[in-house]
Design a protein around this motif. Structure first.
Motif, PDB file in Angstrom:
ATOM      1  N   UNK A 269     -27.102 -57.808  23.056  1.00  0.00           N
ATOM      2  CA  UNK A 269     -26.140 -58.129  24.116  1.00  0.00           C
ATOM      3  C   UNK A 269     -26.847 -58.760  25.316  1.00  0.00           C
ATOM      4  N   UNK A 270     -28.026 -58.230  25.662  1.00  0.00           N
ATOM      5  CA  UNK A 270     -28.793 -58.819  26.763  1.00  0.00           C
ATOM      6  C   UNK A 270     -29.225 -60.242  26.416  1.00  0.00           C
ATOM      7  N   UNK A 271     -29.565 -60.456  25.144  1.00  0.00           N
ATOM      8  CA  UNK A 271     -29.923 -61.815  24.701  1.00  0.00           C
ATOM      9  C   UNK A 271     -28.712 -62.744  24.808  1.00  0.00           C
ATOM     10  N   UNK A 272     -27.518 -62.239  24.485  1.00  0.00           N
ATOM     11  CA  UNK A 272     -26.300 -63.053  24.622  1.00  0.00           C
ATOM     12  C   UNK A 272     -26.101 -63.456  26.078  1.00  0.00           C
TER      13      UNK A 272
ATOM     14  N   UNK B 143     -19.784 -66.381  27.094  1.00  0.00           N
ATOM     15  CA  UNK B 143     -20.844 -65.602  26.443  1.00  0.00           C
ATOM     16  C   UNK B 143     -21.375 -64.531  27.395  1.00  0.00           C
ATOM     17  N   UNK B 144     -21.481 -64.849  28.677  1.00  0.00           N
ATOM     18  CA  UNK B 144     -21.912 -63.852  29.665  1.00  0.00           C
ATOM     19  C   UNK B 144     -20.902 -62.713  29.730  1.00  0.00           C
ATOM     20  N   UNK B 145     -19.610 -63.051  29.777  1.00  0.00           N
ATOM     21  CA  UNK B 145     -18.561 -62.026  29.824  1.00  0.00           C
ATOM     22  C   UNK B 145     -18.601 -61.153  28.575  1.00  0.00           C
ATOM     23  N   UNK B 146     -18.628 -61.779  27.408  1.00  0.00           N
ATOM     24  CA  UNK B 146     -18.589 -61.020  26.159  1.00  0.00           C
ATOM     25  C   UNK B 146     -19.849 -60.167  25.984  1.00  0.00           C
ATOM     26  N   UNK B 147     -21.007 -60.744  26.296  1.00  0.00           N
ATOM     27  CA  UNK B 147     -22.252 -59.981  26.204  1.00  0.00           C
ATOM     28  C   UNK B 147     -22.266 -58.805  27.159  1.00  0.00           C
ATOM     29  N   UNK B 148     -21.741 -59.003  28.364  1.00  0.00           N
ATOM     30  CA  UNK B 148     -21.691 -57.919  29.357  1.00  0.00           C
ATOM     31  C   UNK B 148     -20.782 -56.788  28.890  1.00  0.00           C
ATOM     32  N   UNK B 149     -19.595 -57.145  28.369  1.00  0.00           N
ATOM     33  CA  UNK B 149     -18.706 -56.109  27.851  1.00  0.00           C
ATOM     34  C   UNK B 149     -19.381 -55.333  26.729  1.00  0.00           C
ATOM     35  N   UNK B 150     -19.979 -56.060  25.780  1.00  0.00           N
ATOM     36  CA  UNK B 150     -20.599 -55.394  24.629  1.00  0.00           C
ATOM     37  C   UNK B 150     -21.778 -54.523  25.059  1.00  0.00           C
ATOM     38  N   UNK B 151     -22.536 -54.964  26.057  1.00  0.00           N
ATOM     39  CA  UNK B 151     -23.647 -54.154  26.544  1.00  0.00           C
ATOM     40  C   UNK B 151     -23.148 -52.832  27.107  1.00  0.00           C
ATOM     41  N   UNK B 152     -22.150 -52.900  27.980  1.00  0.00           N
ATOM     42  CA  UNK B 152     -21.584 -51.671  28.565  1.00  0.00           C
ATOM     43  C   UNK B 152     -20.974 -50.803  27.466  1.00  0.00           C
ATOM     44  N   UNK B 153     -20.253 -51.412  26.548  1.00  0.00           N
ATOM     45  CA  UNK B 153     -19.631 -50.692  25.433  1.00  0.00           C
ATOM     46  C   UNK B 153     -20.688 -49.956  24.598  1.00  0.00           C
ATOM     47  N   UNK B 154     -21.743 -50.668  24.207  1.00  0.00           N
ATOM     48  CA  UNK B 154     -22.779 -50.058  23.364  1.00  0.00           C
ATOM     49  C   UNK B 154     -23.513 -48.930  24.083  1.00  0.00           C
ATOM     50  N   UNK B 155     -23.815 -49.115  25.365  1.00  0.00           N
ATOM     51  CA  UNK B 155     -24.530 -48.074  26.123  1.00  0.00           C
ATOM     52  C   UNK B 155     -23.650 -46.836  26.297  1.00  0.00           C
ATOM     53  N   UNK B 156     -22.371 -47.027  26.628  1.00  0.00           N
ATOM     54  CA  UNK B 156     -21.476 -45.874  26.801  1.00  0.00           C
ATOM     55  C   UNK B 156     -21.283 -45.153  25.474  1.00  0.00           C
ATOM     56  N   UNK B 157     -21.062 -45.897  24.399  1.00  0.00           N
ATOM     57  CA  UNK B 157     -20.880 -45.277  23.083  1.00  0.00           C
ATOM     58  C   UNK B 157     -22.151 -44.538  22.662  1.00  0.00           C
ATOM     59  N   UNK B 158     -23.302 -45.114  22.943  1.00  0.00           N
ATOM     60  CA  UNK B 158     -24.572 -44.454  22.631  1.00  0.00           C
ATOM     61  C   UNK B 158     -24.708 -43.146  23.411  1.00  0.00           C
ATOM     62  N   UNK B 159     -24.374 -43.174  24.695  1.00  0.00           N
ATOM     63  CA  UNK B 159     -24.488 -41.984  25.540  1.00  0.00           C
ATOM     64  C   UNK B 159     -23.583 -40.863  25.035  1.00  0.00           C
ATOM     65  N   UNK B 160     -22.336 -41.192  24.737  1.00  0.00           N
ATOM     66  CA  UNK B 160     -21.393 -40.189  24.230  1.00  0.00           C
ATOM     67  C   UNK B 160     -21.863 -39.665  22.876  1.00  0.00           C
ATOM     68  N   UNK B 161     -22.299 -40.562  22.031  1.00  0.00           N
ATOM     69  CA  UNK B 161     -22.715 -40.176  20.682  1.00  0.00           C
ATOM     70  C   UNK B 161     -23.984 -39.338  20.699  1.00  0.00           C
ATOM     71  N   UNK B 162     -24.916 -39.637  21.620  1.00  0.00           N
ATOM     72  CA  UNK B 162     -26.166 -38.884  21.664  1.00  0.00           C
ATOM     73  C   UNK B 162     -25.931 -37.451  22.129  1.00  0.00           C
ATOM     74  N   UNK B 163     -24.910 -37.236  22.950  1.00  0.00           N
ATOM     75  CA  UNK B 163     -24.559 -35.859  23.329  1.00  0.00           C
ATOM     76  C   UNK B 163     -24.104 -35.083  22.104  1.00  0.00           C
TER      77      UNK B 163
END
Length: 197
Positions: free
Chosen positions: A121-124, A152-172
């Motif tokens: 996502x950061x690469x996007x 691409x900036x908008x979509x990458x930014x959404x996906x970055x936030x989405x992946x980080x939040x999902x990772x945080x919830x899932x890691x708990x």
């Protein structure tokens, strides 16, 4: 003889209780895991459908870089919808792992995938900024590069936030399984469950 019989019944009862408690914990953790993943895929799918609708409408009703912005949103989210649909399907039809260790391994693998995706996502996002910068030095349809870059900036930014939040919830969730496994002791011919008092 009665004491031996009562001791055997007590041991059998405790073993059955421990097995039931482990299976219940695993089943509950698996249900929670499925719920988290399905919710994530539903959110991604909703984002995709919303962007496809607004992208199609926006592309037909605008021109210049705005039209290209909507066009890329539409194209990008066809892929997102496919990923969300496949992810939801495979999560919904998957089988419960045999034990807590297998469930934890599956969860850790999913979390690694999310972190890898966050890197993409950061690469996007960087690619979007590159397109916008490139638009400044070209005469060949710079409005397309600007529109695509912003999308691409908008979509990458959404996906970055989405992946980080999902990772945080899932890691708990996976930390609960890890905590559970710290109470399990394995020996050459035995399995024990530690209960803290």
């Amino acid at each position: 003889m009665q004491k031996l019989f009562l001791t055997l019944i007590l041991v059998l009862f405790l073993f059955t209780f421990d097995t039931f408690a482990q299976n219940s914990s695993i089943a509950e953790a698996y249900k929670q895991d499925v719920k988290i993943r399905k919710t994530g895929m539903a959110i991604l799918g909703t984002w995709a459908v919303g962007n496809m609708i607004t992208g199609a409408i926006g592309r037909s009703q605008s021109s210049g870089q705005t039209a290209y912005f909507h066009e890329m949103n539409l194209i990008w989210n066809v892929v997102n919808l496919g990923i969300a649909g496949a992810g939801y399907y495979f999560t919904a039809t998957g089988e419960m792992p045999e034990n807590a260790s297998a469930l934890l391994n599956d969860q850790v693998s999913f979390q690694k995938t999310l972190l890898f995706n966050a890197g993409l996502d950061l690469a996007y996002i960087a690619g979007g900024f590159y397109l916008m910068e490139r638009a400044k030095s070209t005469t060949n349809r710079p409005e397309r590069l600007k529109g695509y870059g912003k999308s691409v900036i908008l979509q990458g930014s959404f996906l970055f936030v989405f992946d980080i939040i999902l990772h945080t919830i899932h890691s708990k969730q996976s930390s609960q399984i890890s905590d559970f496994l710290t109470h399990v002791q394995l020996g050459p011919n035995q399995v024990g469950f530690l209960i803290g008092l």
